[in-house]
Design an enzyme around this catalytic site. Structure first.
Site, mmCIF file in Angstrom:
data_model
loop_
_atom_site.group_PDB
_atom_site.id
_atom_site.type_symbol
_atom_site.label_atom_id
_atom_site.label_comp_id
_atom_site.label_asym_id
_atom_site.label_seq_id
_atom_site.Cartn_x
_atom_site.Cartn_y
_atom_site.Cartn_z
ATOM 1 N N GLY A 1 29.798 73.818 -26.584
ATOM 2 C CA GLY A 1 29.858 72.885 -27.709
ATOM 3 C C GLY A 1 31.212 72.249 -27.897
ATOM 4 N N GLY B 1 34.864 71.420 -29.819
ATOM 5 C CA GLY B 1 35.931 72.248 -30.384
ATOM 6 C C GLY B 1 36.651 72.996 -29.280
ATOM 7 N N GLY B 2 37.813 73.539 -29.620
ATOM 8 C CA GLY B 2 38.656 74.193 -28.630
ATOM 9 C C GLY B 2 38.017 75.426 -28.012
ATOM 10 C CD GLU C 1 25.825 67.746 -28.684
ATOM 11 O OE1 GLU C 1 24.993 68.595 -29.052
ATOM 12 O OE2 GLU C 1 26.741 67.340 -29.404
ATOM 13 N N GLY D 1 24.651 69.021 -32.000
ATOM 14 C CA GLY D 1 23.566 69.671 -31.255
ATOM 15 C C GLY D 1 23.542 71.176 -31.419
ATOM 16 C CE LYS E 1 43.343 75.169 -43.539
ATOM 17 N NZ LYS E 1 43.839 74.048 -42.745
HETATM 18 N N1 COA Z 1 38.098 77.789 -44.508
HETATM 19 C C1 COA Z 1 39.017 76.815 -44.628
HETATM 20 N N2 COA Z 1 39.412 76.013 -43.596
HETATM 21 C C2 COA Z 1 38.837 76.257 -42.395
HETATM 22 C C3 COA Z 1 37.881 77.262 -42.199
HETATM 23 C C4 COA Z 1 37.509 78.052 -43.325
HETATM 24 N N3 COA Z 1 36.602 78.995 -43.225
HETATM 25 N N4 COA Z 1 37.499 77.218 -40.904
HETATM 26 C C5 COA Z 1 38.169 76.232 -40.307
HETATM 27 N N5 COA Z 1 38.986 75.654 -41.207
HETATM 28 C C6 COA Z 1 39.879 74.518 -40.970
HETATM 29 C C7 COA Z 1 40.852 74.787 -39.842
HETATM 30 O O1 COA Z 1 41.985 75.488 -40.310
HETATM 31 C C8 COA Z 1 41.169 73.363 -39.390
HETATM 32 O O2 COA Z 1 42.060 72.807 -40.315
HETATM 33 P P1 COA Z 1 43.278 71.852 -39.836
HETATM 34 O O3 COA Z 1 42.595 70.674 -39.199
HETATM 35 O O4 COA Z 1 43.974 71.528 -41.115
HETATM 36 O O5 COA Z 1 44.063 72.667 -38.859
HETATM 37 C C9 COA Z 1 39.834 72.640 -39.556
HETATM 38 O O6 COA Z 1 39.096 73.400 -40.507
HETATM 39 C C10 COA Z 1 39.025 72.549 -38.256
HETATM 40 O O7 COA Z 1 38.827 73.841 -37.744
HETATM 41 P P2 COA Z 1 39.040 74.191 -36.198
HETATM 42 O O8 COA Z 1 38.641 75.610 -36.042
HETATM 43 O O9 COA Z 1 40.389 73.776 -35.710
HETATM 44 O O10 COA Z 1 37.996 73.187 -35.543
HETATM 45 P P3 COA Z 1 37.539 72.957 -34.046
HETATM 46 O O11 COA Z 1 38.130 71.683 -33.579
HETATM 47 O O12 COA Z 1 37.721 74.163 -33.194
HETATM 48 O O13 COA Z 1 35.983 72.724 -34.286
HETATM 49 C C11 COA Z 1 33.999 73.049 -35.556
HETATM 50 C C12 COA Z 1 35.205 73.710 -34.928
HETATM 51 C C13 COA Z 1 33.146 74.128 -36.184
HETATM 52 C C14 COA Z 1 34.421 72.054 -36.624
HETATM 53 C C15 COA Z 1 33.225 72.308 -34.423
HETATM 54 O O14 COA Z 1 32.846 73.244 -33.441
HETATM 55 C C16 COA Z 1 31.977 71.606 -34.934
HETATM 56 O O15 COA Z 1 32.076 70.493 -35.379
HETATM 57 N N6 COA Z 1 30.801 72.252 -34.832
HETATM 58 C C17 COA Z 1 29.549 71.718 -35.355
HETATM 59 C C18 COA Z 1 28.758 70.956 -34.341
HETATM 60 C C19 COA Z 1 28.441 71.711 -33.099
HETATM 61 O O16 COA Z 1 28.576 72.911 -32.991
HETATM 62 N N7 COA Z 1 27.971 70.999 -32.124
HETATM 63 C C20 COA Z 1 27.616 71.650 -30.860
HETATM 64 C C21 COA Z 1 27.165 70.793 -29.814
HETATM 65 S S1 COA Z 1 28.487 69.763 -29.123
#
Ligand code: COA
Length: 435
Positions: A218, A220-221, A241, A339, A364
């Site tokens: 998916g 994200g990192g 996807e 997805g 955080k």
């Molecule tokens: N409470 C508060 N803040 C939170 C948090 C929580 N529980 N979890 C994450 N955050 C914050 C992070 O600190 C980060 O903040 P920043 O931008 O100020 O640093 C921000 O939210 C994004 O989190 P991060 O873990 O860096 O995101 P990511 O780039 O690794 O992506 C998702 C993680 C979940 C957002 C991403 O996987 C996603 O959009 N998933 C949904 C869709 C999906 O899974 N699609 C799959 C098919 S491609």
């Protein structure tokens, strides 16, 4: 005999000439990533400012860069409608100048054709015309055909940097109303830098991935970090996807050869892709990788046709019952369902399949536990308690399917950050979940 070369020349305009056809109140749409037509969209922004147009709606899945039309001076003139909020579009969505569209990604085409029903303009960036007079949408196949099918006018921006990607992602010159040419660089996501938690999570999940499995990674990192831990596997398949740089590494290393798939044997299948220029070069005219519309690639019934499907996605927080929020912080939208559910369901239905949702145990700087008794007020549930399968943190894996509410709470507390476990156990007792 139709002279298509001449047809190309007759349709050729500048981006400014193309957008002179767009009026106040128009609904416009474009595909994602490399499909976002930079010259046309910037020319439209200039026109809106100069001619004082207003009330234009612009629908876009995942914006791969920050657009000029989001500047505060364009508020009320062009409204962005985000079908999946990206890091780039978060500020404009969160401060209320853009709207967002909820839904499963595999249903994007249905939403266009059955519910939105019509658009005034579809525009897209495409690869140069081939010897059969077709342009490729490149790695932006997901909703391009669906958007095009409901649009009154079709404009394209031909850019030689867009790879000619194979699969079901072509548009014929006769389907185009007007076109312009550009050579802007393609969006580049930059390199994924792995930290210790990513590496640990990658190792934990890799143990559950048998040789011959078909993988989805998916957005994200973290999911990409997992990909990097799969280099020692054999005969993996990819039905995913989003195509990314880590998948090029997996294919070039030989870990992925798609030989054990039941459908699309020998081919990597994806619906869109964003990465580096070397990733774009890899998929150019490459018969080992095909891009299809999302209505096909992400359909859980299609995904489940392969055996041993392993889906790996990320989330924001998980509550004791296993509800997964992946798209908002409280009620604040930060991304989309994308997805995730499509692939969780597809993996669950696949013979031998498993769905993993991974998260660091805290956010955080360790001040917030991502395993929580209840989701934050207003949080958007992405994967439901009934679909969820495995949750992974750097402290382990909680297998939730077949577990009761109390068993789930205990399994999740066991993979929470140690600093939060006592507090979480106290909360679980208050909720009668320590039975
Ligand atoms: N409470 C508060 N803040 C939170 C948090 C929580 N529980 N979890 C994450 N955050 C914050 C992070 O600190 C980060 O903040 P920043 O931008 O100020 O640093 C921000 O939210 C994004 O989190 P991060 O873990 O860096 O995101 P990511 O780039 O690794 O992506 C998702 C993680 C979940 C957002 C991403 O996987 C996603 O959009 N998933 C949904 C869709 C999906 O899974 N699609 C799959 C098919 S491609």
């Amino acid at each position: 005999m139709i002279n298509y070369e001449q047809m190309y020349r007759e349709k050729l305009r500048t981006a400014e000439e193309i957008v002179s056809n767009i009026q106040s109140g128009y609904v416009c749409c474009c595909p994602t990533g490399t499909g976002e037509p930079e010259a046309i969209m910037n020319a439209l922004t200039e026109r809106v400012l100069k001619e004082n147009l207003n009330n234009i709606e612009h629908h876009l899945m995942l914006a791969s860069r920050r657009w000029k039309y989001w500047e505060p001076e364009l508020a009320g003139k062009i409204k962005h409608v985000s079908w999946f909020t990206s890091g780039a579009s978060r500020p404009v969505v969160q401060d209320g100048r853009a709207d967002f569209m909820p839904g499963f990604f595999y249903e994007n085409a249905v939403r266009w054709v059955k519910y939105v029903q019509e658009a005034d303009v579809f525009y897209a960036m495409v690869s140069p015309m081939d010897k059969h007079w077709y342009f490729s949408f490149g790695p932006a196949a997901s909703e391009a055909h669906a958007q095009m099918s409901v649009a009154r006018k079709v404009y394209i921006e031909v850019n030689p940097k867009v790879p000619r990607v194979l699969g079901d992602c072509f548009i014929h010159i006769s389907q185009v109303d007007l076109l312009c040419e550009s050579s802007n660089p393609l969006p580049n996501l930059g390199e994924t830098v792995l930290n210790e938690k990513d590496i640990k999570i990658g190792e934990l999940i890799a143990e559950h991935i048998p040789d011959g499995a078909t993988i989805q990674l998916g957005i994200g990192g973290m999911p990409n970090a997992v990909g990097m831990k799969l280099m020692d596997k054999k005969d993996l398949g990819l039905h995913t996807e989003m195509f990314t740089d880590s998948m090029v590494v997996l294919m070039e290393s030989g870990a992925v050869n798609n030989s054990k798939k039941n459908i699309h044997k020998g081919k990597t299948i994806a619906t869109f892709g964003v990465g580096s220029q070397s990733m774009y070069d890899f998929i150019d005219d490459n018969p080992a990788v095909e891009f299809y519309p999302v209505s096909y690639v992400n359909d859980p019934r299609v995904i489940a046709q392969n055996d041993n499907v392993i889906s790996i996605n990320a989330c924001v927080e998980v509550d004791f019952i296993g509800q997964v929020c992946s798209e908002s912080i409280g009620a604040k939208n930060i991304s989309g369902t994308g997805g995730q559910v499509d692939f969780v369901r597809g993996a669950n239905w696949s013979k031998g399949g498993k769905a993993f949702i991974c998260t660091y145990s805290t956010a955080k700087d360790d001040t917030i536990s991502k395993i929580v008794p209840a989701l934050a007020t207003g949080a958007h549930v992405t994967t439901s308690k009934n679909d969820v399968d495995h949750i992974v943190t750097e402290y382990g894996i909680a297998a939730l399917k077949g577990k009761t509410a109390a068993q789930r709470a205990k399994a999740l507390i066991a993979i929470a950050h140690p600093a939060f476990r006592d507090k979480l156990t106290f909360e679980a007792k208050k909720m009668n979940l320590m039975v």
